[in-house]
Structure formats: structure tokens, C-alpha cells
Design an enzyme around this catalytic site. Sequence first.
Site, PDB file in Angstrom:
ATOM      1  N   CYS A 105     -23.226   3.886  17.857  1.00  0.00           N
ATOM      2  CA  CYS A 105     -22.960   2.511  16.878  1.00  0.00           C
ATOM      3  C   CYS A 105     -21.435   2.586  16.315  1.00  0.00           C
ATOM      4  O   CYS A 105     -21.349   3.653  15.844  1.00  0.00           O
ATOM      5  CB  CYS A 105     -24.102   2.552  15.645  1.00  0.00           C
ATOM      6  N   PRO A 106     -20.654   1.612  16.425  1.00  0.00           N
ATOM      7  CA  PRO A 106     -19.393   1.687  16.085  1.00  0.00           C
ATOM      8  C   PRO A 106     -19.448   1.226  14.566  1.00  0.00           C
ATOM      9  O   PRO A 106     -18.487   1.638  13.790  1.00  0.00           O
ATOM     10  CB  PRO A 106     -18.733   0.517  16.502  1.00  0.00           C
TER      11      PRO A 106
END
Length: 314
Positions: A105-106
Site C-alpha cells: 500500500c503506497p
Amino acid sequence: VVCLVAYHIFFMLFVWSYWKTIFTLPMNPSKEFHLSYSDKESLEREPRGESQQEVLRRAAKDLPIYTRTMSGAIRYCDRCHLVKPDRCHHCSVCDKCILKMDHHCPWVNNCVGFSNYKFFLLFLAYSLLYCLFIAATDLQYFIRFWTNGLPDTQAKFHIMFLFFAAAMFSVSLSSLFGYHCWLVSKNKSTLEVFRAPIFRHRTDKNGFSLGFSKNLRQVFGDEKKYWLLPVFSSLGDGCSFPTCLVNQDPEQASTPGGLNSTSKNENHLFPAKPLCDSQSHLLTDTPSWSESSSKAEKGKVGMSNPALTMENET
């Protein structure tokens, strides 16, 4: 006063779960799954193909490995030099294998996997509640803005921006949170939705599903008092997972009772690293982690999982 108390509760839970999601290190496979020095040398000497698979089969014979590659081979990571546990994947961003990897997840700059998936779910839930609370409390002032009921100051534009931002984040978060709630109910990860796990007998997209209640408890644990708090309470060790009853393997000889028999050389205990005590009751009416050749075990329907039996090829 009530609004202030509710706001700060939502805000603190949101920040707490967000912090735990970011700073909880993803768990990696335990040392049992790493190849020994001799196995690494053997793997490097052997040409690619069946000879390498024979080395991997020997290394994985005592490990709780259910799943295979599309070609039916043992899942092996040539970067981490280990036999991949079920539901484990190599993250190209983190450059390491992550247990029960869901996705990288950025937004949290971290891999979401076994160690922090509960925190990620709570982060989505509390951020959604936080945005909905702001939008609801700001709605009356937003209506007054359009009816010219507010003083003509710069503050009214702040009110409009705040409402739009909270409403838009609420829409996006609700869809993402609903999707992950569905994943929890089916005991799936995002990666497993796009590519169903391949067991030795066949592909089974619901292979790890134990029913809604048990799927929920695998992520949130048995103690309901911890469900809404960002503290780790998930069941298991991340390296092994119970599976639902799978179809019989046609290569295995069947007993009169319809269950698969276990050969003398395949009486291994699964897993090498035992499950925690709190997870043992999840297996009461699902396949057992161990295969026994005793008659009592063979007489219990559903207690012997054909997918656990390692292939004994010559």
C-alpha cells in the site's frame, strides 16, 4: 461537548490504527522454510527442471505446504532462497517475502500482510467513521452556505472545502472498506482474488475459507474486547493456515471409507512450527494439521486433508 468527545475518540482511534499499519513490520517466513546450505548447493548444481523439484520436495517434506505453482511445482523464492509458505508472496518493493501478503500500500508505505492486516482494516474503518462524522457535523453549515445564511467571510469557503473533502473520502473509503470486509468474510487476500491459490489437486478459490465466523476470528482473534482496538490479536503464526475440505487426490489410494490412506513414508506432522493454542479450535470441524495412519483418524470424515500429503515420486 458530545460532538467534541466523539470527534476526539474517532480521531485518536484513526491515528492509532494508521500508526500501527505504517510501523508494524511485515512478518517474514520462519527459519524452517529457509533452505539449508547443503540444499542451496544442491539446487545450484542441479539443472533446472525435475531435478531441482526433487531437491525442493525433500526440503519441504516436513513443512505445511498446501499450494503449488501453476505447473504443480513447489513454490520457491530464488531471491530469498526459501520455500514459500502458503499465502506468502515476494514483494518487489520491499524485496522480501511477506507472510499472507495482501498488497503493498503506497498510502501507508508498507506491505499489508499477516502482521498488520487487522490494523489496516481498522484504519479503513476509523478513517471512514472520521470522514462521515466531519461531513455530518458540517452538513448544516454547508446548507446554510448555499442559502446565504453564513456571514460573508473567508471561513465559509473553508466549510465548503471541508465538506467536499470529507464526502469524497467517505465515498472512496466506503468502497475500499466494503471490499476488504468481503475479503475477510471469504478468507481471501487481494492477490488471491486475482490469482486463486493452486492446491496440489486443483485450483480452489475458496480453499482457505472456513465459514464466516471462523474467517472473522482468524483476523480479529477470539477475544472480542480486542476487536475494535489496534492491538495484534490475529490467530496463527502466519506460516500455516487451516483449509476447508478439498477434493480427493486421484493419485492417492482410497480407503473403503472414502478417505485417502497415508503411505509409510508420508506420516509427517504438520506444521513443523505448531499453531498457537487459540487457533486449535478452528480445526475441530475442518481438516486437521496432522495426518495419522491410526484407524481412529481414518474413521473421522473430513479430518484427513489430501492436499497435505507430499508427493512421493521416484
